[in-house]
Design an enzyme around this catalytic site. Structure first.
Site, PDB file in Angstrom:
ATOM      1  N   ARG A 242       0.870  -1.179   0.000  1.00 53.41           N
ATOM      2  CA  ARG A 242       0.000   0.000   0.000  1.00 53.41           C
ATOM      3  C   ARG A 242       0.902   1.221   0.000  1.00 53.41           C
ATOM      4  O   ARG A 242       2.128   1.107   0.033  1.00 53.41           O
ATOM      5  CB  ARG A 242      -1.022  -0.005   1.150  1.00 53.41           C
ATOM      6  CG  ARG A 242      -0.637  -0.672   2.424  1.00 53.41           C
ATOM      7  CD  ARG A 242       0.468  -0.011   3.167  1.00 53.41           C
ATOM      8  NE  ARG A 242       0.217   1.403   3.403  1.00 53.41           N
ATOM      9  CZ  ARG A 242       1.144   2.280   3.695  1.00 53.41           C
ATOM     10  NH1 ARG A 242       2.427   1.919   3.760  1.00 53.41           N
ATOM     11  NH2 ARG A 242       0.858   3.548   3.910  1.00 53.41           N
ATOM     12  N   GLY A 243       0.280   2.413  -0.032  1.00 54.06           N
ATOM     13  CA  GLY A 243       1.079   3.623  -0.192  1.00 54.06           C
ATOM     14  C   GLY A 243       1.142   3.931  -1.683  1.00 54.06           C
ATOM     15  O   GLY A 243       1.454   3.038  -2.495  1.00 54.06           O
ATOM     16  N   ALA A 244       0.859   5.189  -2.043  1.00 57.24           N
ATOM     17  CA  ALA A 244       0.663   5.530  -3.449  1.00 57.24           C
ATOM     18  C   ALA A 244       1.839   5.113  -4.355  1.00 57.24           C
ATOM     19  O   ALA A 244       1.641   4.410  -5.350  1.00 57.24           O
ATOM     20  CB  ALA A 244       0.367   7.020  -3.563  1.00 57.24           C
TER      21      ALA A 244
ATOM     22  N   ARG B 297      -7.456  -0.172  -6.677  1.00 57.46           N
ATOM     23  CA  ARG B 297      -7.687   0.881  -5.677  1.00 57.46           C
ATOM     24  C   ARG B 297      -7.911   2.198  -6.427  1.00 57.46           C
ATOM     25  O   ARG B 297      -7.162   2.519  -7.349  1.00 57.46           O
ATOM     26  CB  ARG B 297      -6.500   1.003  -4.709  1.00 57.46           C
ATOM     27  CG  ARG B 297      -6.379  -0.209  -3.775  1.00 57.46           C
ATOM     28  CD  ARG B 297      -5.462   0.058  -2.608  1.00 57.46           C
ATOM     29  NE  ARG B 297      -6.050   0.960  -1.643  1.00 57.46           N
ATOM     30  CZ  ARG B 297      -5.374   1.482  -0.613  1.00 57.46           C
ATOM     31  NH1 ARG B 297      -4.099   1.200  -0.441  1.00 57.46           N
ATOM     32  NH2 ARG B 297      -5.973   2.288   0.251  1.00 57.46           N
TER      33      ARG B 297
ATOM     34  N   GLN C  24      -2.147   2.325  10.094  1.00 58.67           N
ATOM     35  CA  GLN C  24      -0.837   2.330   9.419  1.00 58.67           C
ATOM     36  C   GLN C  24       0.211   3.103  10.229  1.00 58.67           C
ATOM     37  O   GLN C  24       1.398   2.816  10.134  1.00 58.67           O
ATOM     38  CB  GLN C  24      -0.958   2.970   8.033  1.00 58.67           C
ATOM     39  CG  GLN C  24      -1.731   2.152   7.024  1.00 58.67           C
ATOM     40  CD  GLN C  24      -3.179   2.586   6.941  1.00 58.67           C
ATOM     41  OE1 GLN C  24      -3.784   2.966   7.945  1.00 58.67           O
ATOM     42  NE2 GLN C  24      -3.753   2.530   5.769  1.00 58.67           N
TER      43      GLN C  24
ATOM     44  N   ASP D 209      -1.795  10.946  -1.764  1.00 58.73           N
ATOM     45  CA  ASP D 209      -2.192   9.929  -2.746  1.00 58.73           C
ATOM     46  C   ASP D 209      -2.547  10.535  -4.089  1.00 58.73           C
ATOM     47  O   ASP D 209      -2.491   9.863  -5.116  1.00 58.73           O
ATOM     48  CB  ASP D 209      -3.361   9.108  -2.204  1.00 58.73           C
ATOM     49  CG  ASP D 209      -2.885   8.238  -1.067  1.00 58.73           C
ATOM     50  OD1 ASP D 209      -2.814   8.736   0.065  1.00 58.73           O
ATOM     51  OD2 ASP D 209      -2.525   7.078  -1.327  1.00 58.73           O
TER      52      ASP D 209
ATOM     53  N   ASN E  85      -5.137  12.735   0.939  1.00 56.35           N
ATOM     54  CA  ASN E  85      -4.291  11.799   1.712  1.00 56.35           C
ATOM     55  C   ASN E  85      -5.203  11.041   2.666  1.00 56.35           C
ATOM     56  O   ASN E  85      -6.418  11.272   2.711  1.00 56.35           O
ATOM     57  CB  ASN E  85      -3.200  12.587   2.454  1.00 56.35           C
ATOM     58  CG  ASN E  85      -2.142  11.678   3.035  1.00 56.35           C
ATOM     59  OD1 ASN E  85      -1.634  10.788   2.349  1.00 56.35           O
ATOM     60  ND2 ASN E  85      -1.800  11.855   4.291  1.00 56.35           N
ATOM     61  N   LYS E  86      -4.607  10.151   3.433  1.00 55.75           N
ATOM     62  CA  LYS E  86      -5.380   9.299   4.346  1.00 55.75           C
ATOM     63  C   LYS E  86      -6.351  10.113   5.186  1.00 55.75           C
ATOM     64  O   LYS E  86      -6.011  11.192   5.669  1.00 55.75           O
ATOM     65  CB  LYS E  86      -4.390   8.533   5.234  1.00 55.75           C
ATOM     66  CG  LYS E  86      -5.000   7.589   6.236  1.00 55.75           C
ATOM     67  CD  LYS E  86      -5.894   6.535   5.610  1.00 55.75           C
ATOM     68  CE  LYS E  86      -5.231   5.730   4.509  1.00 55.75           C
ATOM     69  NZ  LYS E  86      -6.193   4.897   3.743  1.00 55.75           N
TER      70      LYS E  86
END
Ligand code: MRU
Length: 360
Positions: A53-55, A88, A202, A243, A253-254
């Site tokens: 995960r993570g862009a 995603r 996370q 992201d 972002n998150k």
């Protein structure tokens, strides 16, 4: 494959077995498990289930997915791109990497396709490492300036971060945490406040793990603590990843990032976003209207994953069964709340003009 921090890269290609290896991030922080990806299906599952995960890391993993698909069948380039694009919705790096694959492979002869796809994935992997290291260097200069002003009156620079924008969210180094690693290596005494980042935690499971691996002092806080810490003068700057960032500088972002930006603004604390230029979606302007926001499974909110007293991983319920849930994965921080964007080329204000200049 050894990372700059001395551990593993988050992803690497193993020549001997012709497989893609990843750190399975669903097993951290309790276990450092390495998984092998052998097919397009494996890659789609790894992205959807957030083993990776993570862009930026999603993008590079997808490029390897194209290789694994073409290794089996040279006629599936477009359908593989479609399958990966559907894994995603929010991080633009996924679509950026798939576009690079399309551009680089669409006119290659079938018998050469798999080999070229592998080369391309390896190029994206190397680029990601170099770009993240450069982000770290650009950002460390910003922190140096802030530290010069603060060092007369305090013993450490306090940074608040949200989610994981570290080495685990990229192939290596990270974006926001690359800045932390480079600044620490330059001798700035740092301390990081880590938001736990519900629902998937996370911050607690990944950011704390990787900061611990690299010996960076840090303290885990619940997601709602940041505002209070800022009012108490315990945060010198906020530093997060992204992201997808629009051409006028709205930062997706998150979920929870926006609330930190609001609190930072109210307390006169700078709010920095570290990102590769590949995270900028030049096709869109308004982050609220145009970015697809991922909604994930209700189970992530209704339950918590952890380890019980005997060390066995357990998922426990924390709400009445059948409670209605909204599990929104990301939010958008408007450009006006962002002090600057730290990219691999330069540090720029979050304005349309400065962002357009990054392409020159
Ligand atoms: O849902 P995730 O864990 O993929 O979300 C990750 C983030 O929000 C990161 O902050 C973002 O991808 C930047 S990573 C360098």
């Amino acid at each position: 494959m050894t990372s700059a921090g001395g551990g593993h890269q988050s992803l690497w290609y193993d020549t001997e077995s012709d497989t893609v290896r990843i750190i399975d991030q669903t097993r951290l922080p309790h276990e450092l498990a390495i998984a092998s990806l052998n097919s397009l299906q494996d890659v789609c599952v790894a992205i959807e289930s957030m083993q990776v995960r993570g862009a930026p890391l999603i993008g590079v993993t997808a490029a390897y997915g194209i290789y694994l698909a073409l290794r089996e069948d040279s006629s599936v380039l477009e359908s593989a791109i479609q399958s990966l694009a559907a894994t995603r919705p929010t991080a633009i790096n996924l679509h950026w990497a798939l576009q690079r694959c399309h551009n680089g492979l669409a006119s290659v002869a079938p018998e050469e396709l798999a080999g070229r796809a592998l080369e391309l994935a390896q190029i994206l992997e190397k680029e990601d490492i170099a770009v993240c290291e450069a982000i770290g260097e650009q950002g460390a200069a910003v922190l140096q300036e802030i530290w010069q002003r603060k060092s007369a009156t305090q013993s450490q620079l306090n940074i608040l971060t949200h989610c994981n924008a570290g080495a685990l969210a990229t192939v290596d180094w990270g974006t926001a945490l690359a800045v932390v690693y480079k600044a620490a290596a330059a001798g700035i005494p740092l301390h990081v406040w880590v938001d736990e980042t519900r629902p998937r935690n996370q911050g607690a499971s990944l950011t704390c793990w990787e900061l611990g691996q690299r010996g960076i002092p840090h303290t885990l806080v619940v997601d709602n603590a940041g505002g209070h810490l800022m009012q108490q003068g315990k945060v010198d700057l906020c530093l997060v990843g992204s992201d997808r960032t629009t051409r006028r500088g709205d930062v997706c972002n998150k979920v929870g990032t926006y609330l930190k930006a609001l609190a930072a603004n109210d307390n006169g604390i700078p709010f920095y976003v570290a990102l590769p230029i590949s995270t900028i979606d030049f096709a869109i302007e308004d982050g609220h209207e145009e970015i697809p926001i991922e909604e994930r499974d209700a189970e992530e909110v209704l339950t918590l994953m952890g380890k019980d007293e005997s060390g066995v991983p357990q998922r426990v319920a924390i709400a009445p069964e059948n409670t209605a849930v909204s599990n929104i994965g990301f939010d958008v921080t408007p450009a006006r709340l962002v002090t600057a964007l730290i990219t691999e080329r330069s540090v720029v204000p979050a304005t349309a003009e400065a962002i357009a200049g990054l392409l020159d």
